[in-house]
Motif scaffolding. Structure first.
Motif, PDB file in Angstrom:
ATOM      1  N   ASP A 189       0.832  -1.202   0.000  1.00 43.06           N
ATOM      2  CA  ASP A 189       0.000   0.000   0.000  1.00 43.06           C
ATOM      3  C   ASP A 189       0.858   1.240   0.000  1.00 43.06           C
ATOM      4  OD1 ASP A 189      -2.212  -1.576   0.075  1.00 43.06           O
ATOM      5  OD2 ASP A 189      -2.325  -1.582   2.270  1.00 43.06           O
ATOM      6  N   ASP A 190       0.309   2.309  -0.593  1.00 44.56           N
ATOM      7  CA  ASP A 190       1.010   3.576  -0.591  1.00 44.56           C
ATOM      8  C   ASP A 190       0.924   4.220   0.781  1.00 44.56           C
ATOM      9  OD1 ASP A 190       1.712   3.407  -3.237  1.00 44.56           O
ATOM     10  OD2 ASP A 190      -0.205   4.234  -3.908  1.00 44.56           O
ATOM     11  N   ASP A 191       1.810   5.178   0.998  1.00 47.57           N
ATOM     12  CA  ASP A 191       1.767   5.946   2.229  1.00 47.57           C
ATOM     13  C   ASP A 191       0.462   6.721   2.305  1.00 47.57           C
ATOM     14  OD1 ASP A 191       4.175   5.089   3.071  1.00 47.57           O
ATOM     15  OD2 ASP A 191       5.295   6.755   2.174  1.00 47.57           O
ATOM     16  N   VAL A 192       0.186   7.182   3.492  1.00 49.74           N
ATOM     17  CA  VAL A 192      -1.039   7.935   3.710  1.00 49.74           C
ATOM     18  C   VAL A 192      -1.075   9.172   2.834  1.00 49.74           C
ATOM     19  CG1 VAL A 192      -2.382   9.175   5.436  1.00 49.74           C
ATOM     20  CG2 VAL A 192      -1.180   7.086   6.066  1.00 49.74           C
ATOM     21  N   ASP A 193       0.095   9.708   2.549  1.00 48.15           N
ATOM     22  CA  ASP A 193       0.126  10.936   1.755  1.00 48.15           C
ATOM     23  C   ASP A 193       0.029  10.684   0.269  1.00 48.15           C
ATOM     24  OD1 ASP A 193       2.493   9.822   1.176  1.00 48.15           O
ATOM     25  OD2 ASP A 193       3.729  11.584   1.571  1.00 48.15           O
ATOM     26  N   GLY A 194      -0.123   9.411  -0.105  1.00 47.23           N
ATOM     27  CA  GLY A 194      -0.319   9.112  -1.520  1.00 47.23           C
ATOM     28  C   GLY A 194       0.960   8.934  -2.284  1.00 47.23           C
ATOM     29  N   SER A 195       2.058   8.594  -1.624  1.00 48.29           N
ATOM     30  CA  SER A 195       3.307   8.420  -2.358  1.00 48.29           C
ATOM     31  C   SER A 195       3.308   7.109  -3.095  1.00 48.29           C
ATOM     32  CB  SER A 195       4.491   8.488  -1.395  1.00 48.29           C
ATOM     33  OG  SER A 195       4.405   7.435  -0.460  1.00 48.29           O
TER      34      SER A 195
ATOM     35  N   LYS B  32       8.432   9.589  -0.423  1.00 50.22           N
ATOM     36  CA  LYS B  32       7.221  10.363  -0.701  1.00 50.22           C
ATOM     37  C   LYS B  32       7.471  11.167  -1.971  1.00 50.22           C
ATOM     38  CE  LYS B  32       5.866  10.664   4.155  1.00 50.22           C
ATOM     39  NZ  LYS B  32       6.790   9.598   4.560  1.00 50.22           N
ATOM     40  N   LEU B  33       6.925  10.679  -3.065  1.00 51.02           N
ATOM     41  CA  LEU B  33       7.208  11.268  -4.365  1.00 51.02           C
ATOM     42  C   LEU B  33       6.090  12.170  -4.881  1.00 51.02           C
ATOM     43  CD1 LEU B  33       8.802   8.175  -6.155  1.00 51.02           C
ATOM     44  CD2 LEU B  33       9.940   9.976  -4.860  1.00 51.02           C
ATOM     45  N   LEU B  34       4.931  12.109  -4.262  1.00 50.82           N
ATOM     46  CA  LEU B  34       3.790  12.883  -4.755  1.00 50.82           C
ATOM     47  C   LEU B  34       3.563  14.117  -3.890  1.00 50.82           C
ATOM     48  CD1 LEU B  34       1.197  10.037  -5.449  1.00 50.82           C
ATOM     49  CD2 LEU B  34       2.814  11.065  -7.041  1.00 50.82           C
ATOM     50  N   ASN B  35       3.390  15.252  -4.552  1.00 52.55           N
ATOM     51  CA  ASN B  35       3.002  16.443  -3.807  1.00 52.55           C
ATOM     52  C   ASN B  35       1.480  16.457  -3.632  1.00 52.55           C
ATOM     53  OD1 ASN B  35       1.847  17.458  -6.204  1.00 52.55           O
ATOM     54  ND2 ASN B  35       3.721  18.572  -6.743  1.00 52.55           N
TER      55      ASN B  35
ATOM     56  N   THR C  63      -4.142  13.903  -6.269  1.00 51.34           N
ATOM     57  CA  THR C  63      -5.461  13.922  -6.918  1.00 51.34           C
ATOM     58  C   THR C  63      -5.431  13.269  -8.293  1.00 51.34           C
ATOM     59  OG1 THR C  63      -5.126  16.087  -7.971  1.00 51.34           O
ATOM     60  CG2 THR C  63      -5.984  16.061  -5.705  1.00 51.34           C
ATOM     61  N   ILE C  64      -4.252  13.113  -8.869  1.00 51.90           N
ATOM     62  CA  ILE C  64      -4.136  12.466 -10.195  1.00 51.90           C
ATOM     63  C   ILE C  64      -3.341  11.166 -10.093  1.00 51.90           C
ATOM     64  CG2 ILE C  64      -4.335  14.632 -11.455  1.00 51.90           C
ATOM     65  CD1 ILE C  64      -1.267  14.569 -11.814  1.00 51.90           C
ATOM     66  N   LYS C  65      -3.312  10.619  -8.892  1.00 56.50           N
ATOM     67  CA  LYS C  65      -2.507   9.418  -8.655  1.00 56.50           C
ATOM     68  C   LYS C  65      -2.939   8.248  -9.537  1.00 56.50           C
ATOM     69  CE  LYS C  65      -0.843   6.462  -4.925  1.00 56.50           C
ATOM     70  NZ  LYS C  65      -1.227   5.181  -5.513  1.00 56.50           N
ATOM     71  N   THR C  66      -4.229   8.119  -9.778  1.00 50.86           N
ATOM     72  CA  THR C  66      -4.717   7.009 -10.607  1.00 50.86           C
ATOM     73  C   THR C  66      -4.133   7.080 -12.010  1.00 50.86           C
ATOM     74  OG1 THR C  66      -6.770   6.962  -9.343  1.00 50.86           O
ATOM     75  CG2 THR C  66      -6.765   5.835 -11.478  1.00 50.86           C
ATOM     76  N   GLU C  67      -4.087   8.279 -12.573  1.00 51.99           N
ATOM     77  CA  GLU C  67      -3.528   8.441 -13.919  1.00 51.99           C
ATOM     78  C   GLU C  67      -2.023   8.163 -13.936  1.00 51.99           C
ATOM     79  OE1 GLU C  67      -5.180  12.040 -16.049  1.00 51.99           O
ATOM     80  OE2 GLU C  67      -6.003  12.378 -14.042  1.00 51.99           O
ATOM     81  N   ILE C  68      -1.332   8.636 -12.900  1.00 59.30           N
ATOM     82  CA  ILE C  68       0.114   8.381 -12.822  1.00 59.30           C
ATOM     83  C   ILE C  68       0.380   6.888 -12.677  1.00 59.30           C
ATOM     84  CG2 ILE C  68       2.186   8.746 -11.418  1.00 59.30           C
ATOM     85  CD1 ILE C  68       1.082  11.521 -10.720  1.00 59.30           C
ATOM     86  N   ASP C  69      -0.407   6.228 -11.808  1.00 64.87           N
ATOM     87  CA  ASP C  69      -0.221   4.791 -11.598  1.00 64.87           C
ATOM     88  C   ASP C  69      -0.476   3.996 -12.872  1.00 64.87           C
ATOM     89  OD1 ASP C  69       0.454   5.243  -9.004  1.00 64.87           O
ATOM     90  OD2 ASP C  69      -1.481   4.647  -8.152  1.00 64.87           O
ATOM     91  N   ALA C  70      -1.476   4.427 -13.666  1.00 67.49           N
ATOM     92  CA  ALA C  70      -1.780   3.718 -14.912  1.00 67.49           C
ATOM     93  C   ALA C  70      -0.599   3.790 -15.877  1.00 67.49           C
ATOM     94  CB  ALA C  70      -3.029   4.308 -15.552  1.00 67.49           C
TER      95      ALA C  70
END
Length: 710
Positions: free
Chosen positions: A143-149, A284-287, A292-299
């Motif tokens: 799982d990703d960190d709580v901050d969405g990394s 932690k790579l995501l600001n 909010t666009i994590k799904t697109e980045i993950d895809a």
């Protein structure tokens, strides 16, 4: 008795079903009545499917062979058989909708045939759908960190960036230019090294041991650097950004190989260190916006991790256009370009990735972890391309941003060593050891620097403690080599314990054979006969003409000519030892051969010697009172011939392993110098021999052509 029931009896006797009366009072057969008086619903659907599939593969054939107008044919068939093709397609044949427009048409057929690429939107949509469905055989990502990394796959990329660099194998010959010009940057030293890789690791050479990180004492001609490249035909790769690269460097040709990174000595590490490593936080790579666009980045990231690098590049390019201020999208684009460069073996694409890494690190709102990961990857790839000064500038920037990170300082020390700046590297490791006195990586490198300064006794505890620490980056054959060599020079027999340990760790072929750059499977023995080598004609030519060779050598021995150069590899305990080189790394020294034309003329027809890119052809003169330390050559790919020219009656001998022999005038001795050997000159006059290196006879012609020089 009733007849036995079987398929054969049923085939022989057919019973006509009884007629039945339908609701209109008309008699019909039972089979017709059961089907509703005509075609059944099942039969109609079956016909629809047959015709639909016929349409699909007709489309493929039409596009491939360019026969007829596909759309008109399908339309006519649909009218003739009164079915709605699009309804069937949306049901059972949706898998053939390759371009995502909701129908099957000529464009879909082109995609199926590979004549057209699938749109990025479709790829991203499929990647998202796959991400939502857990594959039964796949190991679910953490799982990703709580901050969405991002998940820990990126953490491994950070840890792999800028390791203790692997060893390259390309040589730069004697260079009379000003010392300010670094020998790794000789733009004219093009080497053709295309082809299959057959080695584990390979060195590049220079002639100043005290200024070279990847050196191997005990080999007069072995000095390596890490300048690996994908494309052996590109002569230079200019740095595009002036603020990082203060000068334009030229890069020598290097072999297209992927050198494995240093193994981690996990079993030797203390348990508390392993636990500490296991608890390491995910980067932690995501600001805030990128969450909010994590799904697109993950895809898009999933495409890259699946090896679909071309599609990943297109997907990340789309994201960068949509979100130009997103550091994570740009970092993903750089990683995808990096992967594509490796797949294409393209320096140009890798240079593009290096530029994209820089862009990602400089965007506002980049997290500290992303800046660190991006710049480390950038420095690693700059080193891979041979952009040593560019990598140094990148690492200096990293250390400025993260001054408390000792691992970054260790990498910076290596970068200084790779450009021959031992003094700066020494200062860096002194800083590290002042803060972290038990840092094994810093210890082995600091010990190496001390040994290169000929501070043999002082180097031993640092090399030994560093190896015993088991820290990542310390389990390297070079450090076992240097420690054993230092102990031997101090008269300490425990050297062989460390050689044995290096052998057990897989760094040396044996305790005696300690060359680091080898081709597996070659016959290994210390002494050879001419018949063993298969080079009988060469040996006979040397022995028949030894007086001609001797006379030419003596004619250029006058010290005023300056042709004999003192041995400068710190191999002598005492005495004087001079060498005059005619061929080096398969390249003829034209000026030298003009001084001894007959000798060079004799050798021209023996490519096993003149074409040996891993050896030399040279005269060697040794004065009385000289002792050469025990040492080994760099590679098992060559054999060394010694032709005796002027040999005193007593006092001159050579040991290879535990077998000691003496030279004779006009006779050739042959040995494998990858085994430990030692020389004594205790006569009352000089000893003169002619050294001719030849390819190991078991190397194929292809290997001889593609192996890079040492």
């Amino acid at each position: 008795m009733a007849p036995r029931k079987n398929f054969r009896n049923q085939a022989k006797k057919e019973v006509k079903p009884a007629a039945v009366v339908n609701k209109n009072g008309v008699k019909v057969e039972a089979s017709v009545a059961a089907s509703g008086g005509g075609f059944s619903g099942t039969k109609i659907f079956t016909w629809f499917m047959v015709l639909a599939l016929l349409g699909v593969w007709s489309s493929v054939a039409v596009v491939w062979f360019d026969l007829v107008d596909y759309d008109n044919v399908i339309a006519e068939r649909a009218k003739e058989f009164r079915f709605n093709f699009s309804e069937v397609l949306q049901g059972k044949l949706s898998a053939y909708d390759a371009d995502g427009d909701g129908d099957f048409d000529v464009e879909d057929a082109k995609v199926l045939l590979g004549l057209k690429e699938r749109p990025v939107s479709v790829l991203l949509r499929e990647a998202k759908e796959e991400s939502a469905v857990k594959e039964p055989d796949a190991v679910p990502p953490p799982d990703d960190d709580v901050d969405g990394s991002q998940n820990t796959d990126v953490e491994s990329e950070i840890q792999a960036a800028v390791p203790l660099p692997p060893i390259s194998d390309d040589f730069i010959p004697d260079d009379s230019r000003d010392e300010a010009t670094h020998p790794y940057e000789d733009e004219n030293n093009a080497i053709d090294t295309k082809g299959e890789l057959v080695e584990k690791a390979q060195p590049q050479q220079t002639l100043e041991e005290s200024k070279q990180y990847n050196n191997q004492p005990g080999s007069p001609e072995t000095k390596e650097t890490v300048q690996l490249r994908y494309n052996a035909e590109a002569e230079s790769v200019p740095e595009p950004e002036a603020d990082v690269e203060p000068e334009v460097e030229s890069v020598p040709e290097l072999e297209a190989e992927f050198v494995p990174e240093l193994k981690e000595n996990a079993e030797d590490q203390p348990k508390d260190k392993l636990k500490e490593k296991a608890k390491k936080k995910k980067p932690k790579l995501l600001n805030k916006f990128e969450k909010t666009i994590k799904t697109e980045i993950d895809a898009a990231e999933k495409l890259r991790k699946k090896g679909k690098v071309e599609e990943a590049v297109r997907a990340f390019e789309t994201l960068v256009l949509q979100y130009p201020q997103s550091p994570r999208c740009r970092y993903g684009k750089a990683l995808a370009e990096d992967g594509l460069a490796e797949k294409m073996l393209s320096n140009d694409m890798l240079q593009k990735a290096i530029g994209t890494y820089k862009e990602a690190s400089e965007l506002p709102n980049a997290t500290p972890d992303l800046i660190k990961a991006t710049l480390k990857k950038r420095a690693e790839r700059q080193q891979f391309l041979g952009r040593m000064r560019g990598a140094l500038a990148t690492l200096e920037k990293l250390v400025q941003i993260f001054p408390e990170d000792m691992a970054l300082k260790n990498d910076l020390g290596v970068a200084h060593l790779l450009i021959g700046d031992n003094n700066s590297a020494k200062r860096v490791y002194e800083e590290v050891l002042a803060t972290a006195p038990s840092d094994g990586f810093a210890k082995v490198h600091y010990g190496f620097i001390l040994k290169s300064e000929n501070k043999i006794a002082e180097s031993i505890p640092f090399l030994r403690d560093g190896l015993e620490s088991g820290d990542p980056g310390t389990d390297d054959g070079r450090f076992y080599f240097h420690l054993g060599d230092a102990l031997q020079r101090m008269g300490d027999d425990s050297a062989y314990k460390w050689y044995e340990r290096g052998h057990q760790r897989g760094h040396f072929a044996s305790v005696w054979q300690r060359s680091l750059y080898n081709v597996d499977g070659l016959k290994a023995q210390p002494w050879w006969t001419p018949k063993d080598t298969g080079y009988m004609d060469l040996v006979k030519t040397l022995e028949r003409n030894w007086r001609i060779i001797r006379d030419e050598a003596q004619s250029v021995m006058d010290k005023t000519t300056g042709l004999f150069v003192p041995e400068e590899e710190n191999l002598r305990e005492k005495g004087e030892w001079g060498q005059f080189t005619l061929w080096q790394q398969g390249k003829k020294a034209g000026e030298s051969c003009r001084s001894v034309p007959k000798t060079c003329g004799l050798l021209e027809r023996y490519p096993e010697a003149t074409g040996c890119k891993r050896g030399q052809i040279k005269f060697s003169v040794m004065q009385p009172g000289t002792h050469v330390w025990p040492h080994t050559g760099p590679t098992n790919c060559r054999l060394r011939m010694h032709l005796g020219l002027v040999i005193p009656k007593t006092g001159c001998k050579i040991r290879c392993t535990n077998d000691t022999r003496a030279w004779e005038e006009g006779k050739v001795l042959i040995f494998d110098d990858s085994f430990e050997h030692e020389v004594w000159q205790d006569a009352d006059s000089y000893r003169l021999i002619f050294i001719v290196d030849v390819w190991h006879p078991e190397l194929t012609q292809y290997q001889r052509q593609t192996l890079s020089p040492i």
